[in-house]
Design a protein around this motif. Structure first.
Motif, PDB file in Angstrom:
ATOM      1  N   GLU A  12      50.395  69.652  -1.662  1.00  0.00           N
ATOM      2  CA  GLU A  12      49.479  70.728  -1.278  1.00  0.00           C
ATOM      3  C   GLU A  12      48.123  70.185  -0.856  1.00  0.00           C
ATOM      4  OE1 GLU A  12      49.656  73.033  -4.806  1.00  0.00           O
ATOM      5  OE2 GLU A  12      51.505  74.100  -4.228  1.00  0.00           O
ATOM      6  N   LYS A  13      47.727  69.061  -1.444  1.00  0.00           N
ATOM      7  CA  LYS A  13      46.454  68.443  -1.063  1.00  0.00           C
ATOM      8  C   LYS A  13      46.552  67.780   0.299  1.00  0.00           C
ATOM      9  CE  LYS A  13      43.052  65.008  -2.602  1.00  0.00           C
ATOM     10  NZ  LYS A  13      42.726  63.990  -3.640  1.00  0.00           N
ATOM     11  N   TRP A  14      47.748  67.252   0.630  1.00  0.00           N
ATOM     12  CA  TRP A  14      47.932  66.510   1.876  1.00  0.00           C
ATOM     13  C   TRP A  14      49.051  67.132   2.711  1.00  0.00           C
ATOM     14  CZ3 TRP A  14      44.138  63.228   2.701  1.00  0.00           C
ATOM     15  CH2 TRP A  14      43.475  62.655   1.610  1.00  0.00           C
ATOM     16  N   LEU A  15      49.000  68.445   2.920  1.00  0.00           N
ATOM     17  CA  LEU A  15      50.023  69.106   3.720  1.00  0.00           C
ATOM     18  C   LEU A  15      50.055  68.521   5.128  1.00  0.00           C
ATOM     19  CD1 LEU A  15      49.666  72.875   2.760  1.00  0.00           C
ATOM     20  CD2 LEU A  15      51.657  71.413   2.380  1.00  0.00           C
ATOM     21  N   PRO A  16      51.241  68.238   5.647  1.00  0.00           N
ATOM     22  CA  PRO A  16      51.319  67.692   7.010  1.00  0.00           C
ATOM     23  C   PRO A  16      50.870  68.714   8.042  1.00  0.00           C
ATOM     24  CG  PRO A  16      53.507  68.232   6.182  1.00  0.00           C
ATOM     25  CD  PRO A  16      52.567  68.380   5.025  1.00  0.00           C
ATOM     26  N   SER A  17      50.307  68.198   9.120  1.00  0.00           N
ATOM     27  CA  SER A  17      49.854  69.036  10.233  1.00  0.00           C
ATOM     28  C   SER A  17      50.787  68.799  11.418  1.00  0.00           C
ATOM     29  CB  SER A  17      48.411  68.668  10.607  1.00  0.00           C
ATOM     30  OG  SER A  17      48.047  69.229  11.847  1.00  0.00           O
ATOM     31  N   PHE A  18      51.221  69.887  12.056  1.00  0.00           N
ATOM     32  CA  PHE A  18      52.171  69.777  13.161  1.00  0.00           C
ATOM     33  C   PHE A  18      51.601  70.248  14.489  1.00  0.00           C
ATOM     34  CE2 PHE A  18      54.622  70.538   9.257  1.00  0.00           C
ATOM     35  CZ  PHE A  18      55.399  69.387   9.230  1.00  0.00           C
ATOM     36  N   GLY A  19      50.302  70.529  14.543  1.00  0.00           N
ATOM     37  CA  GLY A  19      49.697  71.134  15.726  1.00  0.00           C
ATOM     38  C   GLY A  19      49.723  70.228  16.948  1.00  0.00           C
ATOM     39  N   SER A  71      37.374  58.891  17.335  1.00  0.00           N
ATOM     40  CA  SER A  71      36.363  59.809  17.860  1.00  0.00           C
ATOM     41  C   SER A  71      36.787  60.477  19.163  1.00  0.00           C
ATOM     42  CB  SER A  71      35.038  59.056  18.061  1.00  0.00           C
ATOM     43  OG  SER A  71      35.216  57.968  18.951  1.00  0.00           O
ATOM     44  N   GLU A  72      37.625  59.805  19.959  1.00  0.00           N
ATOM     45  CA  GLU A  72      38.034  60.377  21.241  1.00  0.00           C
ATOM     46  C   GLU A  72      39.113  61.435  21.103  1.00  0.00           C
ATOM     47  OE1 GLU A  72      40.440  57.335  23.575  1.00  0.00           O
ATOM     48  OE2 GLU A  72      39.810  56.163  21.831  1.00  0.00           O
ATOM     49  N   PHE A  73      39.698  61.559  19.902  1.00  0.00           N
ATOM     50  CA  PHE A  73      40.706  62.578  19.643  1.00  0.00           C
ATOM     51  C   PHE A  73      40.215  63.502  18.537  1.00  0.00           C
ATOM     52  CE2 PHE A  73      42.981  58.620  20.780  1.00  0.00           C
ATOM     53  CZ  PHE A  73      43.534  59.024  21.985  1.00  0.00           C
ATOM     54  N   SER A  74      40.940  64.590  18.351  1.00  0.00           N
ATOM     55  CA  SER A  74      40.663  65.492  17.228  1.00  0.00           C
ATOM     56  C   SER A  74      41.954  65.660  16.423  1.00  0.00           C
ATOM     57  CB  SER A  74      40.171  66.849  17.744  1.00  0.00           C
ATOM     58  OG  SER A  74      38.989  66.713  18.492  1.00  0.00           O
ATOM     59  N   ILE A  75      42.542  64.548  16.061  1.00  0.00           N
ATOM     60  CA  ILE A  75      43.834  64.545  15.392  1.00  0.00           C
ATOM     61  C   ILE A  75      43.620  64.199  13.921  1.00  0.00           C
ATOM     62  CG2 ILE A  75      46.148  63.549  15.372  1.00  0.00           C
ATOM     63  CD1 ILE A  75      45.689  62.812  18.333  1.00  0.00           C
ATOM     64  N   PRO A  76      44.027  65.085  13.005  1.00  0.00           N
ATOM     65  CA  PRO A  76      43.756  64.846  11.583  1.00  0.00           C
ATOM     66  C   PRO A  76      44.592  63.728  11.001  1.00  0.00           C
ATOM     67  CG  PRO A  76      45.121  66.798  11.860  1.00  0.00           C
ATOM     68  CD  PRO A  76      44.723  66.359  13.241  1.00  0.00           C
ATOM     69  N   GLU A  77      44.153  63.239   9.871  1.00  0.00           N
ATOM     70  CA  GLU A  77      44.830  62.145   9.179  1.00  0.00           C
ATOM     71  C   GLU A  77      46.256  62.526   8.786  1.00  0.00           C
ATOM     72  OE1 GLU A  77      44.073  59.389   5.166  1.00  0.00           O
ATOM     73  OE2 GLU A  77      42.558  60.819   5.870  1.00  0.00           O
ATOM     74  N   ARG A 104      52.973  55.972   9.644  1.00  0.00           N
ATOM     75  CA  ARG A 104      52.055  56.699   8.758  1.00  0.00           C
ATOM     76  C   ARG A 104      52.646  58.042   8.348  1.00  0.00           C
ATOM     77  NH1 ARG A 104      45.564  56.730   9.488  1.00  0.00           N
ATOM     78  NH2 ARG A 104      45.042  58.044   7.707  1.00  0.00           N
ATOM     79  N   ALA A 105      53.254  58.764   9.300  1.00  0.00           N
ATOM     80  CA  ALA A 105      53.874  60.054   8.985  1.00  0.00           C
ATOM     81  C   ALA A 105      55.056  59.862   8.039  1.00  0.00           C
ATOM     82  CB  ALA A 105      54.313  60.740  10.268  1.00  0.00           C
ATOM     83  N   PHE A 106      55.865  58.819   8.278  1.00  0.00           N
ATOM     84  CA  PHE A 106      57.009  58.555   7.411  1.00  0.00           C
ATOM     85  C   PHE A 106      56.553  58.252   5.987  1.00  0.00           C
ATOM     86  CE2 PHE A 106      59.673  55.213   5.460  1.00  0.00           C
ATOM     87  CZ  PHE A 106      60.796  55.978   5.191  1.00  0.00           C
ATOM     88  N   ASN A 107      55.528  57.426   5.837  1.00  0.00           N
ATOM     89  CA  ASN A 107      55.049  57.091   4.499  1.00  0.00           C
ATOM     90  C   ASN A 107      54.401  58.286   3.809  1.00  0.00           C
ATOM     91  OD1 ASN A 107      55.178  54.047   3.535  1.00  0.00           O
ATOM     92  ND2 ASN A 107      55.066  54.063   5.777  1.00  0.00           N
ATOM     93  N   HIS A 108      53.810  59.196   4.589  1.00  0.00           N
ATOM     94  CA  HIS A 108      53.315  60.454   4.037  1.00  0.00           C
ATOM     95  C   HIS A 108      54.477  61.233   3.421  1.00  0.00           C
ATOM     96  CE1 HIS A 108      50.955  64.444   4.933  1.00  0.00           C
ATOM     97  NE2 HIS A 108      51.111  64.236   3.637  1.00  0.00           N
ATOM     98  N   PHE A 109      55.593  61.290   4.140  1.00  0.00           N
ATOM     99  CA  PHE A 109      56.796  61.955   3.644  1.00  0.00           C
ATOM    100  C   PHE A 109      57.308  61.275   2.371  1.00  0.00           C
ATOM    101  CE2 PHE A 109      61.459  61.328   3.682  1.00  0.00           C
ATOM    102  CZ  PHE A 109      61.870  62.602   3.317  1.00  0.00           C
ATOM    103  N   MET A 110      57.426  59.945   2.387  1.00  0.00           N
ATOM    104  CA  MET A 110      57.978  59.229   1.241  1.00  0.00           C
ATOM    105  C   MET A 110      57.104  59.381   0.000  1.00  0.00           C
ATOM    106  SD  MET A 110      60.920  57.936   1.947  1.00  0.00           S
ATOM    107  CE  MET A 110      61.111  56.891   0.494  1.00  0.00           C
TER     108      MET A 110
END
Length: 464
Positions: free
Chosen positions: A202-209, A323-329, A178-184
């Protein structure tokens, strides 16, 4: 297609692409327990083929500069791909480090072979795709014993007056599918706008937290120990293993939406209780492929199988937005749960093999709803044990990644391939290029097995 040694491949350019100077500060990203299982994984390899009916000169003068500029702009936001993976000696943790000037290897090649032959659905030698896959530069070891590994390489192949292939090899430690396809898709969007628009990015900036990923079970220490135990005895990196591929072929199959719906209905009609099976597209499709692969394998040994022998099917589940995580799309990294499904050979080979496989896969998916990390402390030990079996099938990719939406300005790909299934004992899934709701999948097995796979697959479709 001509034999590989007879096909001309001319390297036009080799360069390094980095984010714009000074655009990314020195940054360290620690690995999480989601990343650590992939430290031992072969690099991932994805190919995108596009129509491009122009000369190589036209490509070099008009398109290549935009490709390179847009890649640089994309790496500014997806800087981990330009960074390095550092693996210091135990007891120190591996981590990703970006420093100003870090870059990726970018190669441009001209090929005289027929792109439509290479990118077809028909069965062909798996090695025909290998010239279009870049190779990550080799790792090196610093004076303090730290192993340093690059994370991404790109190759663009031009087929004069025919098309373009964008090939990528990347380390799974840096990113999941999913992260790779976000990049592509971000790179494609910037390229499509000729570098003039960053609206998509800018609408879908990656999150690295990394602090968003909690570890209440202490999985990191368990997986780290496994990594240290393995890395202390491993040999030098040798890259992808191509030995043993001389008899392997790959083919692509397409399931239309109507066929998938009939498959669901057929499975449902063979269940005593419809509540006992989850009739998702993923479950029924993977069940059909799993059964056909096992039957094709068993055909080579004359069906002298042991009914009690275990067959394994492995897949991953995205944990973003659960729901068990708080990890964004938009989280960039790995965020996958490893899932293992087991059935006896007699269940797979039986008349209701597809039904049994659908139930088993569906039940595993249902288990994820009550805890995606259940059994995560045994992910690697289970994987090590399963790998010893001759009956392991793994799926890569997902229709949800929508690879056919990766448009660089030349239209959607005519074909996308996952090349690394050649050595991964599995198949890949993607969305269909031609129909919303359809499925495309690729299989890489021996020539003899492919003939049997084809027969079982067509027989199964006739039953629907």
């Amino acid at each position: 297609m001509a034999h590989l040694q007879e096909v001309m491949f001319k390297v036009l350019e080799q360069s390094q692409i980095s984010p714009p100077p000074g655009s990314v500060p020195t940054t360290t990203l620690p690995l999480t327990f989601f990343d650590m299982p992939w430290l031992r994984c072969f690099p991932m390899q994805r190919l995108f083929f596009y129509e491009f009916p122009h000369s190589t000169l036209h490509f070099s003068q008009t398109t290549l500069p935009i490709l390179k500029t847009s890649l640089s702009l994309t790496l500014q936001h997806f800087f981990p791909f330009a960074a390095k993976l550092l693996c210091p000696p135990s007891p120190h943790k591996p981590y990703i480090l970006y420093t100003n000037g870090d870059s990726i290897e970018f190669t441009v090649v001209e090929s005289t072979c027929d792109m439509h032959q290479v990118a077809g659905n028909h069965a062909r030698d798996v090695r025909e795709l290998h010239p279009f896959v870049p190779r990550l530069p080799p790792s090196c070891v610093s004076s303090d014993g730290t192993r340093v590994l690059p994370l991404l390489a790109v190759q663009v192949t031009v087929f004069p007056f025919s098309g373009v292939c964008i090939g990528v090899e990347f380390s799974h430690v840096a990113a999941d599918g999913r992260a790779f396809n976000h990049f592509m898709k971000s790179w494609a969007s910037i390229c499509r706008s000729k570098g003039n628009s960053l609206i998509y990015v800018e609408k879908w900036l990656p999150s690295f937290g990394r602090d968003q990923i909690e570890d209440p079970q202490g999985l990191e220490s368990i997986l780290l120990k496994d990594w240290w135990d393995w890395s202390s005895t491993r040999e030098e990196d040798k890259g992808p293993i191509n030995e043993g591929l001389t008899d392997k072929v790959r083919a692509t199959f397409v399931l239309g939406k109507a066929q998938i719906e009939r498959l669901k209905y057929w499975v449902s009609s063979h269940c005593l209780n419809n509540n006992e099976v989850r009739l998702s597209t993923f479950a029924v499709t993977c069940a059909l492929i799993w059964v056909c692969v096992v039957k094709s394998q068993e055909s080579e040994v004359g069906n002298l199988h042991n009914d009690d022998e275990l067959c394994y099917f492995n897949f991953v589940a995205d944990c973003r937005n659960r729901s068990e995580f708080s990890i964004p799309e938009t989280y960039f990294g790995n965020c996958l749960a490893l899932c293992f499904v087991t059935l006896k050979m007699s269940d797979i080979m039986g008349e209701d093999g597809i039904v049994a496989a659908t139930k088993a896969i569906g039940n595993k998916v249902r288990e994820l709803e009550s805890g995606a990390l259940r059994g995560a402390d045994k992910w690697l030990s289970d994987w090590n044990e399963i790998c010893e079996s001759d009956h392991v099938v793994t799926v890569a990719g997902s229709p949800r990644l929508r690879v056919y939406e990766t448009d660089f300005g030349w239209g959607k790909p005519i074909k996308s391939e996952v090349a690394n299934i050649d050595v991964a004992r599995g198949f890949y899934l993607s969305d269909s290029r031609h129909e919303e709701g359809g499925i495309e999948f690729g299989v890489a097995i021996s020539k003899a097995q492919m003939n049997v796979f084809n027969a079982f697959f067509e027989e199964a479709l006739r039953l629907l």
